[in-house]
Design a protein around this motif. Sequence first.
Motif, short mmCIF file in Angstrom:
data_model
loop_
_atom_site.label_atom_id
_atom_site.label_comp_id
_atom_site.label_asym_id
_atom_site.label_seq_id
_atom_site.Cartn_x
_atom_site.Cartn_y
_atom_site.Cartn_z
N UNK A 105 0.87 -1.19 0.00
CA UNK A 105 0.00 0.00 0.00
C UNK A 105 0.90 1.23 0.00
N UNK A 106 0.84 1.99 -1.09
CA UNK A 106 1.79 3.07 -1.33
C UNK A 106 1.17 4.42 -0.99
N UNK A 107 1.96 5.23 -0.30
CA UNK A 107 1.57 6.58 0.07
C UNK A 107 2.63 7.53 -0.49
N UNK A 108 2.30 8.19 -1.59
CA UNK A 108 3.23 9.14 -2.20
C UNK A 108 3.18 10.43 -1.38
N UNK A 109 4.33 10.82 -0.86
CA UNK A 109 4.42 12.03 -0.04
C UNK A 109 4.60 13.27 -0.90
N UNK A 110 5.56 13.20 -1.83
CA UNK A 110 5.83 14.35 -2.67
C UNK A 110 6.65 13.93 -3.88
N UNK A 111 6.28 14.45 -5.03
CA UNK A 111 7.09 14.30 -6.24
C UNK A 111 7.49 15.70 -6.66
N UNK A 112 8.77 16.01 -6.47
CA UNK A 112 9.29 17.32 -6.85
C UNK A 112 9.96 17.26 -8.20
N UNK A 113 10.70 18.30 -8.53
CA UNK A 113 11.38 18.33 -9.83
C UNK A 113 12.63 17.47 -9.84
N UNK A 114 13.26 17.25 -8.67
CA UNK A 114 14.48 16.45 -8.61
C UNK A 114 14.38 15.24 -7.69
N UNK A 115 13.57 15.33 -6.64
CA UNK A 115 13.47 14.26 -5.65
C UNK A 115 12.00 13.93 -5.39
N UNK A 116 11.78 12.66 -5.02
CA UNK A 116 10.43 12.21 -4.68
C UNK A 116 10.51 11.38 -3.40
N UNK A 117 9.41 11.36 -2.65
CA UNK A 117 9.36 10.70 -1.36
C UNK A 117 8.08 9.89 -1.26
N UNK A 118 8.20 8.66 -0.79
CA UNK A 118 7.01 7.81 -0.65
C UNK A 118 7.24 6.79 0.46
N UNK A 119 6.15 6.31 1.01
CA UNK A 119 6.15 5.26 2.04
C UNK A 119 5.26 4.13 1.57
N UNK A 120 5.49 2.96 2.14
CA UNK A 120 4.54 1.87 1.89
C UNK A 120 4.57 0.88 3.05
N UNK A 121 3.49 0.16 3.17
CA UNK A 121 3.38 -0.97 4.08
C UNK A 121 3.13 -2.20 3.24
N UNK A 122 3.89 -3.26 3.50
CA UNK A 122 3.55 -4.56 2.93
C UNK A 122 2.62 -5.22 3.91
N UNK A 127 -2.50 -7.87 8.41
CA UNK A 127 -1.22 -7.85 9.12
C UNK A 127 -0.17 -7.06 8.35
N UNK A 128 0.40 -6.06 8.96
CA UNK A 128 1.52 -5.35 8.36
C UNK A 128 2.77 -6.15 8.63
N UNK A 129 3.51 -6.46 7.55
CA UNK A 129 4.71 -7.27 7.72
C UNK A 129 6.00 -6.49 7.48
N UNK A 130 5.90 -5.33 6.81
CA UNK A 130 7.07 -4.52 6.54
C UNK A 130 6.64 -3.07 6.35
N UNK A 131 7.47 -2.18 6.87
CA UNK A 131 7.28 -0.74 6.65
C UNK A 131 8.48 -0.26 5.86
N UNK A 132 8.24 0.54 4.81
CA UNK A 132 9.34 1.05 4.00
C UNK A 132 9.13 2.52 3.71
N UNK A 133 10.24 3.23 3.61
CA UNK A 133 10.24 4.64 3.26
C UNK A 133 11.34 4.84 2.23
N UNK A 134 11.03 5.54 1.16
CA UNK A 134 12.02 5.72 0.10
C UNK A 134 12.18 7.15 -0.35
N UNK A 135 13.40 7.46 -0.78
CA UNK A 135 13.73 8.71 -1.43
C UNK A 135 14.21 8.34 -2.83
N UNK A 136 13.71 9.04 -3.83
CA UNK A 136 13.98 8.68 -5.22
C UNK A 136 14.41 9.90 -6.02
N UNK A 137 15.32 9.69 -6.96
CA UNK A 137 15.66 10.72 -7.94
C UNK A 137 14.58 10.69 -9.02
#
Length: 151
Positions: A105-122, A127-137
Amino acid sequence: MTIYDDENLVPPGFEKLQRGGPYVAAMGPLYFRRADAVVVIAMRVAQRHTNMRGIAHGGMLASLADSALGIGMTIACEGRHSFVTVNLSTDFVEAARPGDWIEAHIDVQRIGSRMAFANCYLQVEDRRILRASGVFAVMAPLSPEQLAAGY
């Protein structure tokens, strides 16, 4: 012999995803569902995804989270951008086993011009089995040739 990746075992509302390149294709198949702004990427855990304890390998779960975040953001921005992982943080909460249907389940926080931020739960069911947070170019969109090849 039960085949856990059989499309007959895919919950209603999910469509097969034709994205992610050769690595994701070897891990998958992956499926997705989009309802309004919510993107969910999912897969069925197979025996080939397990470690020596018979549970889903942590590296496979981290790969699923990473792939789901990037693909989910691409779907959310309707393909205007593609994304390359800069940082991924994961917290393993519970185990998944062969036959489990895992949803990212993906939660997009922000997509900017250079960086993007999102979280997800597997999740497996509730039952939540994993929490992830990512920073992307933020990258240029994929070409029609790349999209046709499943990237």
